[in-house]
Scaffold this motif. Structure first.
Motif, PDB file in Angstrom:
ATOM      1  N   LEU A 189       0.836  -1.200   0.000  1.00 60.13           N
ATOM      2  CA  LEU A 189       0.000   0.000   0.000  1.00 60.13           C
ATOM      3  C   LEU A 189       0.871   1.250   0.000  1.00 60.13           C
ATOM      4  CD1 LEU A 189      -2.873   1.140   0.144  1.00 60.13           C
ATOM      5  CD2 LEU A 189      -2.743   0.964   2.635  1.00 60.13           C
ATOM      6  N   LEU A 190       1.934   1.248   0.800  1.00 60.05           N
ATOM      7  CA  LEU A 190       2.839   2.394   0.865  1.00 60.05           C
ATOM      8  C   LEU A 190       3.540   2.637  -0.465  1.00 60.05           C
ATOM      9  CD1 LEU A 190       4.467   1.888   4.370  1.00 60.05           C
ATOM     10  CD2 LEU A 190       3.200   3.902   3.626  1.00 60.05           C
ATOM     11  N   SER A 191       3.855   1.584  -1.173  1.00 61.16           N
ATOM     12  CA  SER A 191       4.601   1.714  -2.430  1.00 61.16           C
ATOM     13  C   SER A 191       3.703   1.962  -3.631  1.00 61.16           C
ATOM     14  CB  SER A 191       5.439   0.461  -2.672  1.00 61.16           C
ATOM     15  OG  SER A 191       4.608  -0.680  -2.862  1.00 61.16           O
ATOM     16  N   GLY A 192       2.400   2.056  -3.419  1.00 64.43           N
ATOM     17  CA  GLY A 192       1.487   2.307  -4.527  1.00 64.43           C
ATOM     18  C   GLY A 192       1.170   1.089  -5.362  1.00 64.43           C
ATOM     19  N   GLU A 193       1.365  -0.099  -4.789  1.00 62.74           N
ATOM     20  CA  GLU A 193       1.125  -1.336  -5.531  1.00 62.74           C
ATOM     21  C   GLU A 193      -0.124  -2.073  -5.063  1.00 62.74           C
ATOM     22  OE1 GLU A 193       4.723  -3.375  -4.691  1.00 62.74           O
ATOM     23  OE2 GLU A 193       5.922  -2.247  -6.147  1.00 62.74           O
ATOM     24  N   ALA A 194      -0.874  -1.472  -4.136  1.00 63.90           N
ATOM     25  CA  ALA A 194      -2.039  -2.153  -3.574  1.00 63.90           C
ATOM     26  C   ALA A 194      -3.207  -1.177  -3.453  1.00 63.90           C
ATOM     27  CB  ALA A 194      -1.702  -2.749  -2.198  1.00 63.90           C
ATOM     28  N   VAL A 195      -4.370  -1.740  -3.238  1.00 67.97           N
ATOM     29  CA  VAL A 195      -5.580  -0.954  -3.033  1.00 67.97           C
ATOM     30  C   VAL A 195      -6.348  -1.544  -1.856  1.00 67.97           C
ATOM     31  CG1 VAL A 195      -6.945  -2.352  -4.677  1.00 67.97           C
ATOM     32  CG2 VAL A 195      -7.640   0.002  -4.161  1.00 67.97           C
ATOM     33  N   VAL A 196      -6.926  -0.680  -1.040  1.00 71.75           N
ATOM     34  CA  VAL A 196      -7.715  -1.109   0.112  1.00 71.75           C
ATOM     35  C   VAL A 196      -9.191  -0.991  -0.220  1.00 71.75           C
ATOM     36  CG1 VAL A 196      -8.243  -0.741   2.547  1.00 71.75           C
ATOM     37  CG2 VAL A 196      -5.937  -0.366   1.720  1.00 71.75           C
ATOM     38  N   ASP A 197      -9.907  -2.057  -0.010  1.00 72.39           N
ATOM     39  CA  ASP A 197     -11.352  -2.082  -0.172  1.00 72.39           C
ATOM     40  C   ASP A 197     -11.997  -1.451   1.070  1.00 72.39           C
ATOM     41  OD1 ASP A 197     -14.028  -2.673  -0.565  1.00 72.39           O
ATOM     42  OD2 ASP A 197     -13.799  -4.833  -0.201  1.00 72.39           O
ATOM     43  N   ARG A 198     -12.593  -0.288   0.903  1.00 75.20           N
ATOM     44  CA  ARG A 198     -13.333   0.379   1.983  1.00 75.20           C
ATOM     45  C   ARG A 198     -14.780   0.597   1.545  1.00 75.20           C
ATOM     46  NH1 ARG A 198     -10.609   5.689   3.162  1.00 75.20           N
ATOM     47  NH2 ARG A 198     -11.536   5.575   5.234  1.00 75.20           N
ATOM     48  N   SER A 199     -15.281  -0.404   0.821  1.00 77.43           N
ATOM     49  CA  SER A 199     -16.589  -0.254   0.174  1.00 77.43           C
ATOM     50  C   SER A 199     -17.757  -0.287   1.140  1.00 77.43           C
ATOM     51  CB  SER A 199     -16.771  -1.344  -0.892  1.00 77.43           C
ATOM     52  OG  SER A 199     -16.692  -2.646  -0.304  1.00 77.43           O
ATOM     53  N   ASN A 200     -17.492  -0.515   2.438  1.00 74.14           N
ATOM     54  CA  ASN A 200     -18.583  -0.422   3.409  1.00 74.14           C
ATOM     55  C   ASN A 200     -18.861   1.024   3.789  1.00 74.14           C
ATOM     56  OD1 ASN A 200     -16.031  -0.335   4.740  1.00 74.14           O
ATOM     57  ND2 ASN A 200     -17.023  -0.777   6.693  1.00 74.14           N
ATOM     58  N   ARG A 201     -17.967   1.950   3.440  1.00 80.88           N
ATOM     59  CA  ARG A 201     -18.260   3.355   3.662  1.00 80.88           C
ATOM     60  C   ARG A 201     -19.367   3.796   2.712  1.00 80.88           C
ATOM     61  NH1 ARG A 201     -15.198   6.211   6.971  1.00 80.88           N
ATOM     62  NH2 ARG A 201     -15.581   8.188   5.915  1.00 80.88           N
ATOM     63  N   GLU A 202     -20.053   4.859   3.072  1.00 89.09           N
ATOM     64  CA  GLU A 202     -21.233   5.263   2.312  1.00 89.09           C
ATOM     65  C   GLU A 202     -20.973   6.583   1.585  1.00 89.09           C
ATOM     66  OE1 GLU A 202     -24.487   2.821   4.916  1.00 89.09           O
ATOM     67  OE2 GLU A 202     -24.520   5.011   5.089  1.00 89.09           O
ATOM     68  N   VAL A 203     -21.631   6.748   0.442  1.00 87.81           N
ATOM     69  CA  VAL A 203     -21.342   7.843  -0.484  1.00 87.81           C
ATOM     70  C   VAL A 203     -22.565   8.744  -0.625  1.00 87.81           C
ATOM     71  CG1 VAL A 203     -20.686   8.432  -2.853  1.00 87.81           C
ATOM     72  CG2 VAL A 203     -19.674   6.422  -1.732  1.00 87.81           C
ATOM     73  N   VAL A 204     -22.331  10.031  -0.465  1.00 83.68           N
ATOM     74  CA  VAL A 204     -23.383  11.042  -0.587  1.00 83.68           C
ATOM     75  C   VAL A 204     -22.945  12.080  -1.616  1.00 83.68           C
ATOM     76  CG1 VAL A 204     -24.637  12.892   0.612  1.00 83.68           C
ATOM     77  CG2 VAL A 204     -24.172  10.718   1.783  1.00 83.68           C
ATOM     78  N   ARG A 205     -23.889  12.470  -2.476  1.00 83.68           N
ATOM     79  CA  ARG A 205     -23.610  13.509  -3.480  1.00 83.68           C
ATOM     80  C   ARG A 205     -24.568  14.682  -3.291  1.00 83.68           C
ATOM     81  NH1 ARG A 205     -24.898  11.904  -9.447  1.00 83.68           N
ATOM     82  NH2 ARG A 205     -26.996  12.425  -8.674  1.00 83.68           N
ATOM     83  N   VAL A 206     -24.022  15.901  -3.413  1.00 80.94           N
ATOM     84  CA  VAL A 206     -24.830  17.120  -3.350  1.00 80.94           C
ATOM     85  C   VAL A 206     -24.638  17.873  -4.657  1.00 80.94           C
ATOM     86  CG1 VAL A 206     -25.325  19.261  -2.128  1.00 80.94           C
ATOM     87  CG2 VAL A 206     -24.555  17.250  -0.848  1.00 80.94           C
ATOM     88  N   LYS A 207     -25.725  18.022  -5.420  1.00 79.24           N
ATOM     89  CA  LYS A 207     -25.695  18.743  -6.690  1.00 79.24           C
ATOM     90  C   LYS A 207     -26.391  20.085  -6.538  1.00 79.24           C
ATOM     91  CE  LYS A 207     -26.691  16.644 -10.501  1.00 79.24           C
ATOM     92  NZ  LYS A 207     -27.396  15.851 -11.541  1.00 79.24           N
ATOM     93  N   GLY A 208     -26.155  20.947  -7.520  1.00 79.19           N
ATOM     94  CA  GLY A 208     -26.874  22.217  -7.574  1.00 79.19           C
ATOM     95  C   GLY A 208     -25.966  23.412  -7.414  1.00 79.19           C
ATOM     96  N   PRO A 209     -26.341  24.551  -8.009  1.00 81.21           N
ATOM     97  CA  PRO A 209     -25.469  25.730  -8.005  1.00 81.21           C
ATOM     98  C   PRO A 209     -25.237  26.342  -6.629  1.00 81.21           C
ATOM     99  CG  PRO A 209     -27.626  26.242  -8.959  1.00 81.21           C
ATOM    100  CD  PRO A 209     -27.570  24.757  -8.807  1.00 81.21           C
ATOM    101  N   ASP A 210     -26.090  26.039  -5.658  1.00 82.45           N
ATOM    102  CA  ASP A 210     -25.917  26.613  -4.312  1.00 82.45           C
ATOM    103  C   ASP A 210     -25.171  25.686  -3.360  1.00 82.45           C
ATOM    104  OD1 ASP A 210     -27.372  28.876  -5.089  1.00 82.45           O
ATOM    105  OD2 ASP A 210     -29.285  27.996  -4.470  1.00 82.45           O
TER     106      ASP A 210
END
Length: 324
Positions: free
Chosen positions: A35-56
């Protein structure tokens, strides 16, 4: 959502609230180094994703949260907090703006309450809030990969879930690897180094997630009062644990000084170079040179939040190795 990476031979599931992802895939130390050397990826897919759209969106989020967001540049990762009226932390968001939307990821199980709160605060503003956890997964890597449809938040990638099984063609590393490096970096995790009483000063979120000279927001009075007049009652510390002990202290284990409980363990891990380490929240008045018992394990302290935090005392950036 159970991650498909748990089906990789050798995968061992993490403990709640991370039971849907892998703690490791058979060699935690090698996974840390990859992971430190940039050769791995950590699965953190249990975290949740929120998106906020709009000009304000940026002005609105700036008014609701602790970070200055109204002038946030596209692609610039940051963190912000939602506080209650007493200044206690309710939500911690890691976010980025892509020029059209703000994308954020939060702790497992947090998105529903966050979206409900944000929806209540929309009024007549031009914003749309959505929980996109079903469509996007969080992966963390230092590799220079940006798959189509992904959103980058620093080292975190929000990727379409149908890309998760391929783990971007990188070696999969478990959560233990990520947590060891997070602890080494002195980076608190909401729900681990925090409890229902935590205020931002206690865990070192001033600066990284709290802007001290922005406009008003809920809980700002407590932040300003502690910064200008007082000290937080507790402080985050980094612990070097006795390496001769086979077990690590669990989350919530008591931290003891002279037979008196003075705090609790947040997170612990075995680091590939430092050995067993932990983060803990202790009373401000605990002497910085004192040897503590963390879940019965002897531990020496390394200062993260100094005892004199507040009263216009800021944290020395050198005490925070990196801001995730």
């Amino acid at each position: 959502m159970r991650s498909p990476l748990l089906d990789i031979p050798g995968a061992v599931a993490a403990q709640a609230p991370d039971a849907d992802i892998a703690a490791h895939y058979g060699d935690p130390f090698a996974e840390q180094r990859a992971l430190l050397s940039g050769e791995a990826v950590v699965d953190r897919s249990n975290r949740e994703v929120v998106r906020v759209k709009g000009p304000d969106r940026l002005k609105w989020l700036n008014d609701l949260s602790s970070q200055k967001l109204d002038d946030l540049r596209p692609g610039q990762p940051t963190q912000t907090l939602i506080l209650d009226l007493q200044g206690r932390v309710e939500h911690h968001l890691v976010l980025v703006d892509d020029g059209e939307s703000v994308w954020a990821h939060v702790e497992p199980g947090a998105a529903e309450a966050l979206v409900t709160y944000l929806d209540k605060m929309r009024f007549m503003l031009r914003v749309e809030v959505a929980d996109l956890t079903a469509g996007y997964a969080v992966l963390t890597t230092r590799a220079d990969v940006r798959p189509e449809g992904a959103v980058a938040i620093g080292e975190d990638l929000l990727v379409p879930r149908d890309l998760l099984a391929g783990h971007l063609g990188l070696r999969p590393a478990g959560l233990w690897a990520y947590e060891a490096l997070r602890i080494e970096d002195h980076s608190p995790r909401y729900g681990f180094e925090t409890d229902h009483k935590t205020i931002p000063h206690e865990v070192g979120w001033i600066g990284s997630a709290v802007h001290l000279s922005k406009g008003c927001y809920r809980g700002q009075e407590t932040v300003a009062r502690v910064h200008n007049l007082g000290h937080p009652p507790r402080r985050l510390v980094f612990l070097h644990l006795d390496g001769s002990v086979d077990t690590l202290p669990a989350h919530g284990a008591p931290v003891v000084l002279d037979e008196t409980e003075v705090g609790f363990v947040g997170s612990s891990a075995r680091h590939h170079e430092l050995g067993p380490i932990a983060l803990a929240l202790v009373k401000r008045t605990v002497p910085v040179e004192a040897t503590l018992l963390a879940g019965g394990v002897a531990a020496s302290q390394e200062v993260i939040v100094p005892p004199d935090a507040g009263r216009n005392v800021t944290i020395d950036p050198s005490l925070r190795r990196r801001i995730r």
